[in-house]
Design a protein around this motif. Structure first.
Motif, short mmCIF file in Angstrom:
data_model
loop_
_atom_site.label_atom_id
_atom_site.label_comp_id
_atom_site.label_asym_id
_atom_site.label_seq_id
_atom_site.Cartn_x
_atom_site.Cartn_y
_atom_site.Cartn_z
N GLY A 47 107.24 -61.55 58.13
CA GLY A 47 108.55 -61.59 57.50
C GLY A 47 108.49 -61.82 56.00
N PRO A 48 107.77 -62.86 55.52
CA PRO A 48 107.66 -63.06 54.07
C PRO A 48 107.01 -61.88 53.36
N VAL A 49 106.02 -61.26 54.01
CA VAL A 49 105.36 -60.09 53.42
C VAL A 49 106.37 -58.95 53.28
N ALA A 50 107.19 -58.75 54.31
CA ALA A 50 108.19 -57.69 54.27
C ALA A 50 109.21 -57.94 53.16
N ALA A 51 109.62 -59.19 53.00
CA ALA A 51 110.59 -59.51 51.96
C ALA A 51 110.03 -59.22 50.57
N ARG A 52 108.78 -59.60 50.35
CA ARG A 52 108.16 -59.33 49.04
C ARG A 52 107.98 -57.83 48.83
N SER A 53 107.61 -57.13 49.88
CA SER A 53 107.39 -55.69 49.77
C SER A 53 108.68 -54.97 49.37
N VAL A 54 109.79 -55.34 49.99
CA VAL A 54 111.08 -54.71 49.66
C VAL A 54 111.51 -55.08 48.24
N ALA A 55 111.27 -56.34 47.85
CA ALA A 55 111.63 -56.75 46.49
C ALA A 55 110.84 -55.95 45.45
N ARG A 56 109.55 -55.75 45.70
CA ARG A 56 108.73 -54.97 44.77
C ARG A 56 109.18 -53.51 44.74
N MET A 57 109.57 -52.98 45.89
CA MET A 57 110.02 -51.60 45.95
C MET A 57 111.29 -51.41 45.13
N LEU A 69 114.90 -45.43 49.46
CA LEU A 69 114.11 -46.64 49.73
C LEU A 69 113.70 -46.69 51.20
N ARG A 70 114.61 -46.33 52.08
CA ARG A 70 114.27 -46.30 53.50
C ARG A 70 113.15 -45.31 53.76
N SER A 71 113.26 -44.15 53.14
CA SER A 71 112.23 -43.12 53.34
C SER A 71 110.87 -43.61 52.87
N ARG A 72 110.85 -44.31 51.74
CA ARG A 72 109.59 -44.85 51.23
C ARG A 72 109.02 -45.89 52.19
N ALA A 73 109.87 -46.76 52.69
CA ALA A 73 109.41 -47.79 53.62
C ALA A 73 108.87 -47.18 54.91
N LEU A 74 109.55 -46.15 55.40
CA LEU A 74 109.12 -45.50 56.64
C LEU A 74 107.78 -44.79 56.45
N THR A 75 107.65 -44.06 55.35
CA THR A 75 106.41 -43.32 55.10
C THR A 75 105.23 -44.27 54.94
N ARG A 76 105.42 -45.31 54.14
CA ARG A 76 104.34 -46.27 53.91
C ARG A 76 104.02 -47.05 55.18
N GLY A 77 105.05 -47.40 55.94
CA GLY A 77 104.83 -48.17 57.16
C GLY A 77 104.06 -47.39 58.19
N LYS A 78 104.38 -46.11 58.35
CA LYS A 78 103.65 -45.31 59.34
C LYS A 78 102.20 -45.12 58.91
N ARG A 79 101.98 -44.87 57.62
CA ARG A 79 100.61 -44.71 57.14
C ARG A 79 99.82 -46.00 57.34
N ARG A 80 100.46 -47.14 57.11
CA ARG A 80 99.77 -48.41 57.29
C ARG A 80 99.41 -48.64 58.76
N THR A 81 100.32 -48.33 59.66
CA THR A 81 100.04 -48.52 61.08
C THR A 81 98.87 -47.65 61.53
N VAL A 82 98.86 -46.40 61.08
CA VAL A 82 97.79 -45.48 61.48
C VAL A 82 96.45 -45.97 60.96
N THR A 83 96.39 -46.31 59.67
CA THR A 83 95.10 -46.69 59.09
C THR A 83 94.64 -48.05 59.59
N GLU A 84 95.55 -49.03 59.61
CA GLU A 84 95.15 -50.37 60.03
C GLU A 84 94.80 -50.39 61.52
N GLY A 85 95.64 -49.79 62.34
CA GLY A 85 95.40 -49.83 63.77
C GLY A 85 94.18 -49.05 64.20
#
Length: 332
Positions: A47-57, A69-85
Motif C-alpha cells: 500500500g505505501p509503495v502504491a501511494a508513492r508510485s502514484v504520487a511520483r506518476m 494515468l490509469r493506462s500508465r499504471a496498468l501497463t507498468r503493473g502488467k510488465r512488473r507482474t510478468v517480469t517479477e513473477g
C-alpha cells in the motif's frame, strides 16, 4: 524507536526475500487462509509503495488526464507482474511457490495503485477486502471484511509458522494450486465451463488444452528448466489482463480502454527468455548426443550415464541462470 528500512520504504517488498519467505511460512501453516494472508500483507507492505508510485506518476505527468494515468499504471503493473513473477522465482520448479507469491503481490500493488488513482487510501484495510473480491475469493466486501478480521501476519506476533510435518508435500501442492487460482492461471474450483462465443472453441476444450500444455511444460522443464520462464510470462500476461480489467471496472465503473490492434511483435524481454529456453533445451540435448556418441556406460548400461548427464545439465543450466541473475541484482 528508529525507523527500519522496511518501515520507511527504502526496500522493495517484492524483492525482500525475508518478507516473502515469512509470508510463505505462514501460508504453508494455514493454506486455508492464503488469500486473506496475501491481501492483508499486500495492503500493509504494498500500500505505501502504491501511494508513492502514484504520487511520483502525478508529479512526472502533471497535465495527464485520469485515463492516461490509469493506462500508465496498468501497463507498468502488467510488465512488473510478468517480469517479477516469471523471472524472480527462477527456473527451478521448487521455487514456483516463491514466484507465484511475488506475482500475486505485484498484481495486488497495481490494484492498489488503481485505488489510489480513484482517490482511495491504498493503505486502508478496506483495500484488502476489495482485493479479495477482485480475485474472486468472496462475492462482496462485507464477507471479505469478516474473513480478514481474524487474520494476523507474522509481524503482528502470530504464532511462527514452521510448516506442517505430516503431509507437507500435499500441503505445498494445495498451496501452489490455490496461488495458481488466485493468479488466474487455472479456473476457480467449482466453476463450470461457460460456452464461448459462436465460431470459437468451447471453453472446456480450451481449458483442457491449457492443462495439457502445462503438463508438457512441467515434464520438459524437468530437463530444460528455462522452458518454464517464457510459458509463465505469457500466462501471467493473460491472467493479469483479466484481473486488471475487473479492477478498472470496480474502481472506475468502466473497463480499460481496448488496446489498438497492432502487428504481432516479439518484445525484447520475451525474445531473450525464449532464446534462453532454447539454449536450456540444446544443452541437455548436446549432453545426450555426447553420451550416445561416446558410448559411455556404467555397470555395462548406458541409461545411468544418460540420466546423470541430463540431471547435471539441467541443474547446471538453472544454477548458472540463478547465479547470473543474483550477480546482476547485487550489482544494481
Amino acid at each position: 524507536m528508529p525507523d527500519t528500512p522496511r518501515q520507511n520504504g527504502d526496500t522493495d517488498p517484492l524483492r525482500d526475500r525475508v518478507l516473502t519467505r515469512s509470508l510463505l511460512r505462514s501460508a504453508s501453516a494455514d493454506p486455508q487462509h492464503l488469500p486473506e494472508l496475501l491481501a492483508a500483507f499486500a495492503v500493509r507492505h504494498m500500500g505505501p509503495v502504491a501511494a508513492r508510485s502514484v504520487a511520483r506518476m502525478r508529479e512526472a505527468h502533471p497535465g495527464a488526464a485520469p485515463a492516461e494515468l490509469r493506462s500508465r499504471a496498468l501497463t507498468r503493473g502488467k510488465r512488473r507482474t510478468v517480469t517479477e513473477g516469471a523471472f524472480v522465482g527462477g527456473p527451478f520448479l521448487v521455487l514456483i511457490p516463491f514466484a507465484f507469491c511475488v506475482a500475486i503481490l505485484s498484481q495486488a500493488q497495481t490494484c492498489l495503485e488503481l485505488a489510489a488513482l480513484d482517490g482511495r487510501d491504498p493503505t486502508d484495510p478496506e483495500r484488502a477486502a476489495e482485493l479479495l473480491v477482485l480475485q474472486g475469493v468472496y462475492e462482496d466486501t462485507g464477507r471479505a471484511r469478516t474473513a480478514l478480521a481474524d487474520i494476523r501476519l507474522p509481524e503482528d506476533g502470530a504464532t511462527p509458522a514452521t510448516g506442517p510435518r505430516p503431509g507437507r508435500t500435499a500441503t505445498m501442492r494445495r498451496l501452489v494450486m490455490r496461488m495458481a487460482r488466485l493468479l488466474g492461471l487455472i479456473a476457480p474450483e467449482g466453476e463450470a465451463p461457460a460456452a464461448g462465443p459462436p465460431g470459437r472453441l468451447p471453453l472446456w476444450l480450451v481449458q483442457t488444452g491449457r492443462y495439457t500444455l502445462l503438463a508438457a511444460v512441467l515434464v520438459v522443464g524437468m530437463v530444460a528448466p528455462l522452458v518454464w520462464l517464457p510459458y509463465m510470462a505469457l500466462s501471467y500476461d493473460r491472467a493479469t489482463d483479466q484481473l486488471l480489467a475487473r479492477a478498472t471496472g470496480f474502481y472506475f465503473g468502466e473497463p480499460p480502454a481496448a488496446r489498438p490492434k497492432r502487428v504481432a511483435r516479439l518484445q525484447p524481454e520475451m525474445a531473450a527468455s525464449a532464446l534462453r529456453a532454447l539454449l536450456s533445451v540444446l544443452v541437455p540435448l548436446g549432453f545426450v548426443i555426447g553420451v550416445v556418441a561416446a558410448n559411455l556406460r556404467l555397470a555395462d548400461r548406458g541409461w545411468p550415464v544418460l540420466a546423470i548427464a541430463l540431471t547435471a545439465a539441467s541443474i547446471g543450466v538453472g544454477a548458472v541462470w540463478q547465479w547470473r541473475r543474483r550477480r546482476r541484482g547485487l550489482a544494481g
